[in-house]
Design an enzyme around this catalytic site. Structure first.
Site, PDB file in Angstrom:
ATOM      1  N   ASP A 122       1.052  -1.384  -0.227  1.00 34.58           N
ATOM      2  CA  ASP A 122       0.584  -0.015   0.270  1.00 34.58           C
ATOM      3  C   ASP A 122       0.958   1.332   0.147  1.00 34.58           C
ATOM      4  OD1 ASP A 122      -2.280  -1.890  -0.046  1.00 34.58           O
ATOM      5  OD2 ASP A 122      -2.374  -1.376   2.279  1.00 34.58           O
ATOM      6  N   GLY A 123       1.808   1.424   1.056  1.00 38.45           N
ATOM      7  CA  GLY A 123       3.352   2.296   0.439  1.00 38.45           C
ATOM      8  C   GLY A 123       3.450   3.178  -1.161  1.00 38.45           C
ATOM      9  N   ASN A 128      -4.377   9.274   2.498  1.00 36.16           N
ATOM     10  CA  ASN A 128      -5.157   8.641   4.096  1.00 36.16           C
ATOM     11  C   ASN A 128      -5.364   8.297   4.930  1.00 36.16           C
ATOM     12  OD1 ASN A 128      -5.036   5.513   3.343  1.00 36.16           O
ATOM     13  ND2 ASN A 128      -3.359   4.801   4.374  1.00 36.16           N
ATOM     14  N   ASP A 173      -5.062  11.556  23.178  1.00 34.46           N
ATOM     15  CA  ASP A 173      -3.615  11.936  22.393  1.00 34.46           C
ATOM     16  C   ASP A 173      -3.497  12.454  20.991  1.00 34.46           C
ATOM     17  OD1 ASP A 173      -3.011   9.923  24.773  1.00 34.46           O
ATOM     18  OD2 ASP A 173      -2.604   7.677  23.728  1.00 34.46           O
TER      19      ASP A 173
END
Length: 409
Positions: free
Chosen positions: A148-149, A229, A259
């Site tokens: 996917d990268g 993304n 967070d």
């Protein structure tokens, strides 16, 4: 009044025809709502339109002129992809007479010297360096080899219009890479001939505005980045909670204490967002997802907002620390008091070529990559063994049954 058989038959045939027509014209988009409500009410006509979404089922690739240039992106530092890379490039150059672009860093791999037939191709390749050379209007077609990268990297190379992307699964997860490399020649030829469905994966346009000094001397130019993304805002190395204000179209919605926050596309809903408890959304759905990261509140659930809105993210005035932002896992930077991050849907999607179609590819990825709804099947009830007990068993059950309740007197 009774209906005769001919009328019944005619009505049944009419219904079947209507159902058949409905199936033929079925759309992946919801039906367009009527514009009038009752005798007097209606939606006010407005010529302004933020975006127009085509029915995803009709999105198919076509070429108005034959593609001549192709960009091949491979996963770097992975020896297992070298053989497919050499095979693909050799076929594109010699058999299809295409101009092939590759990153200069790819050719720096010393292991390529072990492939003797690559030397005849190497000199004919066009090279570029990411972040330095502009590929706008130079590439007709993109082929990704890896995980996917590689698709995320292809998206980052084109901050405006993106050429069609064909992604081969040669990585670890492969949620966004639907093609298998076996028979790659036939699959690529099928795409070059225009026989392929497209999924238009929306991207987020992220604009970082820095605080300017009162005299205006230290005014910094806004930074614009497109992500496929998600954009992630978090507390970075600070031990304190993030305290982030979230605005939607200029209106303050809430303050995030936790967070951090994930703002993702439907494509990114199956990445970091799903790990943080968000729902998975089909990439053809026009939407933006807002997902808190470990919120210090039991009632802060992920939300989905329309694709056309603009989100503003900034530090709350009483925040104890800066916030850090990253774009598709890259370009990580700190945002201080007075800095703002604006996020909305970009008009430049990533046209991802489907191996089958928009629906089949997505559900196959859910099943194969994320093992969605995978469990052992419940055993079927054996009616004969459960319902027909022997007389000995029934007598034994009756003998062992003792009713300790007191009897009426």
């Amino acid at each position: 009044m009774k209906m005769d058989s001919k009328a019944k038959h005619k009505q049944g045939t009419s219904r079947e025809t209507e159902e058949e027509e409905d199936r033929r014209t079925r759309s992946l988009n919801a039906p367009s709502p009527i514009q009038q409500f009752g005798p007097c009410g209606r939606i006010m006509k407005n010529s302004a339109m933020v975006m127009q979404i085509q029915d995803p089922a009709s999105q198919r690739l076509t070429w108005y002129k034959p593609p001549l240039t192709v960009l091949v992106i491979k996963k770097v530092h992975d020896a297992t992809i070298l053989a497919p890379f050499v095979q693909l490039v050799h076929w594109l150059v010699h058999d299809k007479s295409m101009v092939v672009f590759v990153e200069a860093a790819v050719l720096d791999d010393t292991l390529l010297k072990e492939y003797g037939d690559f030397s005849s191709v190497r000199e004919r390749l066009m090279t570029f360096r990411a972040g330095t050379d502009d590929l706008t209007d130079k590439i007709d077609f993109i082929i990704c080899l890896g995980g996917d990268g590689t698709l995320l990297h292809a998206s980052s190379l084109f901050q405006q219009s993106v050429p069609p992307v064909m992604a081969f699964h040669l990585g670890s997860l492969g949620f966004l890479t639907p093609f298998e490399f076996n028979n790659f020649q036939d699959q690529v030829m099928n795409v070059l001939e225009g026989h392929a469905a497209l999924t238009l994966r929306s991207r987020l346009q992220c604009v970082v505005l820095r605080k300017t000094t009162e005299d205006g001397k230290d005014k910094k130019k806004p930074t614009t980045i497109l992500v496929l993304n998600e954009v992630v805002v978090d507390r970075g190395p600070s031990p304190y909670l993030s305290n982030i204000d979230l605005f939607l179209d200029g209106k303050h919605i809430t303050s995030v204490q936790g967070d951090g926050l994930i703002v993702s596309t439907p494509t990114g809903s199956t990445a970091y967002a799903v790990a943080a408890g968000a729902s998975m959304i089909h990439p053809s759905v026009p939407a933006i997802m807002v997902t808190p990261i470990c919120p210090h509140s039991l009632s802060f659930r992920p939300i989905v907002v329309p694709a056309g809105v603009e989100l503003k993210i900034a530090l709350s005035p009483d925040a104890r620390n800066a916030m850090w932002v990253s774009f598709d896992g890259r370009n990580r930077q700190a945002l201080q008091h007075g800095d703002s991050l604006y996020v909305t849907t970009s008009v430049y999607p990533v046209p991802s070529i489907c191996a089958q179609d928009q629906i089949s590819d997505w559900f196959d990825s859910l099943a194969e990559c994320l093992h969605w709804n995978v469990r052992k099947k419940q055993k079927q009830i054996d009616e004969l063994s459960d319902l027909t007990l022997s007389s000995d068993t029934l007598e034994e059950l009756d003998a062992n049954h003792h009713d300790d309740r007191p009897t009426d007197t």
